[in-house]
Design an enzyme around this catalytic site. Sequence first.
Site, PDB file in Angstrom:
ATOM      1  N   GLY A   1      -5.395  11.269   7.521  1.00  0.00           N
ATOM      2  CA  GLY A   1      -3.982  10.908   7.508  1.00  0.00           C
ATOM      3  C   GLY A   1      -3.240  12.004   6.773  1.00  0.00           C
ATOM      4  O   GLY A   1      -3.632  13.169   6.828  1.00  0.00           O
TER       5      GLY A   1
ATOM      6  N   GLU B   1      -6.970  -1.607   5.346  1.00  0.00           N
ATOM      7  CA  GLU B   1      -7.046  -1.698   3.891  1.00  0.00           C
ATOM      8  C   GLU B   1      -6.336  -2.935   3.378  1.00  0.00           C
ATOM      9  O   GLU B   1      -6.721  -3.524   2.364  1.00  0.00           O
ATOM     10  CB  GLU B   1      -6.442  -0.441   3.270  1.00  0.00           C
ATOM     11  CG  GLU B   1      -7.204   0.832   3.603  1.00  0.00           C
ATOM     12  CD  GLU B   1      -6.446   2.086   3.238  1.00  0.00           C
ATOM     13  OE1 GLU B   1      -6.702   2.618   2.141  1.00  0.00           O
ATOM     14  OE2 GLU B   1      -5.604   2.535   4.037  1.00  0.00           O
TER      15      GLU B   1
ATOM     16  N   HIS C   1      -9.794   6.594  -1.111  1.00  0.00           N
ATOM     17  CA  HIS C   1      -9.769   5.901   0.183  1.00  0.00           C
ATOM     18  C   HIS C   1     -10.917   4.886   0.280  1.00  0.00           C
ATOM     19  O   HIS C   1     -11.401   4.577   1.360  1.00  0.00           O
ATOM     20  CB  HIS C   1      -9.883   6.896   1.352  1.00  0.00           C
ATOM     21  CG  HIS C   1      -8.689   7.778   1.527  1.00  0.00           C
ATOM     22  ND1 HIS C   1      -8.795   9.073   1.977  1.00  0.00           N
ATOM     23  CD2 HIS C   1      -7.373   7.551   1.336  1.00  0.00           C
ATOM     24  CE1 HIS C   1      -7.590   9.616   2.031  1.00  0.00           C
ATOM     25  NE2 HIS C   1      -6.709   8.706   1.652  1.00  0.00           N
TER      26      HIS C   1
ATOM     27  N   ASN D   1       0.859  -1.177   0.000  1.00  0.00           N
ATOM     28  CA  ASN D   1       0.000   0.000   0.000  1.00  0.00           C
ATOM     29  C   ASN D   1       0.897   1.228   0.000  1.00  0.00           C
ATOM     30  O   ASN D   1       1.303   1.714   1.054  1.00  0.00           O
ATOM     31  CB  ASN D   1      -0.914  -0.036   1.228  1.00  0.00           C
ATOM     32  CG  ASN D   1      -1.888   1.132   1.269  1.00  0.00           C
ATOM     33  OD1 ASN D   1      -1.791   2.080   0.499  1.00  0.00           O
ATOM     34  ND2 ASN D   1      -2.825   1.072   2.195  1.00  0.00           N
TER      35      ASN D   1
ATOM     36  N   GLY E   1      -6.892  10.139  12.488  1.00  0.00           N
ATOM     37  CA  GLY E   1      -8.198   9.834  13.047  1.00  0.00           C
ATOM     38  C   GLY E   1      -8.157   8.809  14.157  1.00  0.00           C
ATOM     39  O   GLY E   1      -8.921   8.870  15.115  1.00  0.00           O
TER      40      GLY E   1
ATOM     41  N   ARG F   1      -1.848  18.957   0.635  1.00  0.00           N
ATOM     42  CA  ARG F   1      -2.862  19.331  -0.346  1.00  0.00           C
ATOM     43  C   ARG F   1      -3.818  20.363   0.242  1.00  0.00           C
ATOM     44  O   ARG F   1      -4.174  20.292   1.412  1.00  0.00           O
ATOM     45  CB  ARG F   1      -3.647  18.097  -0.796  1.00  0.00           C
ATOM     46  CG  ARG F   1      -2.926  17.297  -1.855  1.00  0.00           C
ATOM     47  CD  ARG F   1      -3.682  16.031  -2.174  1.00  0.00           C
ATOM     48  NE  ARG F   1      -2.979  14.882  -1.611  1.00  0.00           N
ATOM     49  CZ  ARG F   1      -3.538  13.694  -1.438  1.00  0.00           C
ATOM     50  NH1 ARG F   1      -4.797  13.488  -1.749  1.00  0.00           N
ATOM     51  NH2 ARG F   1      -2.832  12.703  -0.935  1.00  0.00           N
TER      52      ARG F   1
ATOM     53  N   ARG G   1      -2.564  -1.585  -3.643  1.00  0.00           N
ATOM     54  CA  ARG G   1      -3.518  -0.487  -3.638  1.00  0.00           C
ATOM     55  C   ARG G   1      -3.128   0.482  -4.746  1.00  0.00           C
ATOM     56  O   ARG G   1      -1.977   0.906  -4.838  1.00  0.00           O
ATOM     57  CB  ARG G   1      -3.484   0.241  -2.296  1.00  0.00           C
ATOM     58  CG  ARG G   1      -4.351   1.499  -2.274  1.00  0.00           C
ATOM     59  CD  ARG G   1      -3.884   2.439  -1.190  1.00  0.00           C
ATOM     60  NE  ARG G   1      -4.699   3.649  -1.153  1.00  0.00           N
ATOM     61  CZ  ARG G   1      -4.273   4.812  -0.690  1.00  0.00           C
ATOM     62  NH1 ARG G   1      -3.045   4.920  -0.220  1.00  0.00           N
ATOM     63  NH2 ARG G   1      -5.058   5.867  -0.689  1.00  0.00           N
TER      64      ARG G   1
END
Length: 404
Positions: A209, A389, A179, A11, A336, A240, A90
């Site tokens: 994250g 994930e 996500h 990932n 989170g 971002r 991923r």
Amino acid sequence: MSSEKNILVLNCGSSSLKFAVINSTTAETVISGLAERLGSNKATIAIKYNGEKQVVKLTENNQHLGAIEYLVSDLHTKNLSNSLTAVGHRVVHGGEVFTSSVIVTEHVINEIIRTSGLAPLHNPANLVGIQAAQKSFPTLPQVVVFDTAFHQTMPQHAYMYAIDRDLYTGKGLRRYGFHGTSHYFVSQEAAKHLKQSPAETSVITVHLGNGCSICAIENGQSVDTSMGLTPAEGLVMGTRSGDVDPGLIIYLMNQFNYSGQQIDDLLNKQSGLLGLSKMSNDCRTLEEAVFGDDKKLKEQAKLALDVFCYRVAKYIASYTVALSHLDAIVFTGGIGENSDYIRAQVISQLSILNIKLAKDLNEKARFGAFGEIQAPDSQFKVLVIPTNEEWVIAQDAARLSESK
């Protein structure tokens, strides 16, 4: 332990590499780890195996490829390579070409390259993982699981932009969301915790994250999400910007001669927590500064985190519009799951919805803890659920490699 169903899961994120060898039948994790802060002078790779954890410092120029090469060498050293039956990856953006997981072919590689412009921080990193795994394990099936797949259930009024319709029909310009594996996994776990069927469960999942997104999930299906055509839309993130006025881009181009590449670098690599704080894109560093003694750094860090938390709270409130009912708000992702400060700041701004936290429960919900953190008089439940994930990817990789 049976080795027949072992899947190597890679990932590759924008600044991290999570990996694991997972038995796709029993869900047992044989080996796992995390390479983080890649591209910086603090880059490390941590590997957990047989109850022991080894942490190795990586040189700055190694970045993703160096982390993967180190992992492959370690798997050979531990004699785990021969137990693998497939590699699952991923991949962030599948465009409209891929609505489900697929086995890697030359066509798949070319499409991932083609959509890299829509996920400039991620798809190229994802490709590094795929190509390194193909080189290291040439006989194993390689499977890619797309972040965009879970959000294909969004209704048209949620994914369409209010621009010339021909840009969607002719060029595929729409909101895709990301996500997806994380939002899917934690929504399923939330349903289990609430002792409900996923098809009866409606939650707002908050993945925070280095990349951040929120998803409104109505009766088990994604009906809206904060990221759009690219992962740049929505929440404030590590580097971002999230939502900005499109006129800002035009203004920078017309008044200050910004090029397309400069705009891209600004919004994807120089904004978010890093741009606001002028310190770091890492929430841990900013929280340390908020509680530190340097007044200037404290002010810069607090502003960045205040903007970050306000945007999260605003999105949570707005996503109640997409749902017929709300069973819980679910926090996941590195921030989170671990930042009681961020969760408290977010929920404190949702008093109009009568959502409240229990301070002691919130502070305990860190480092893999799973559970409810709301106060007794909160109207809605608030859950912290560690995402997985890798487990979702392992299951899809096993299913597709067996069918092949």
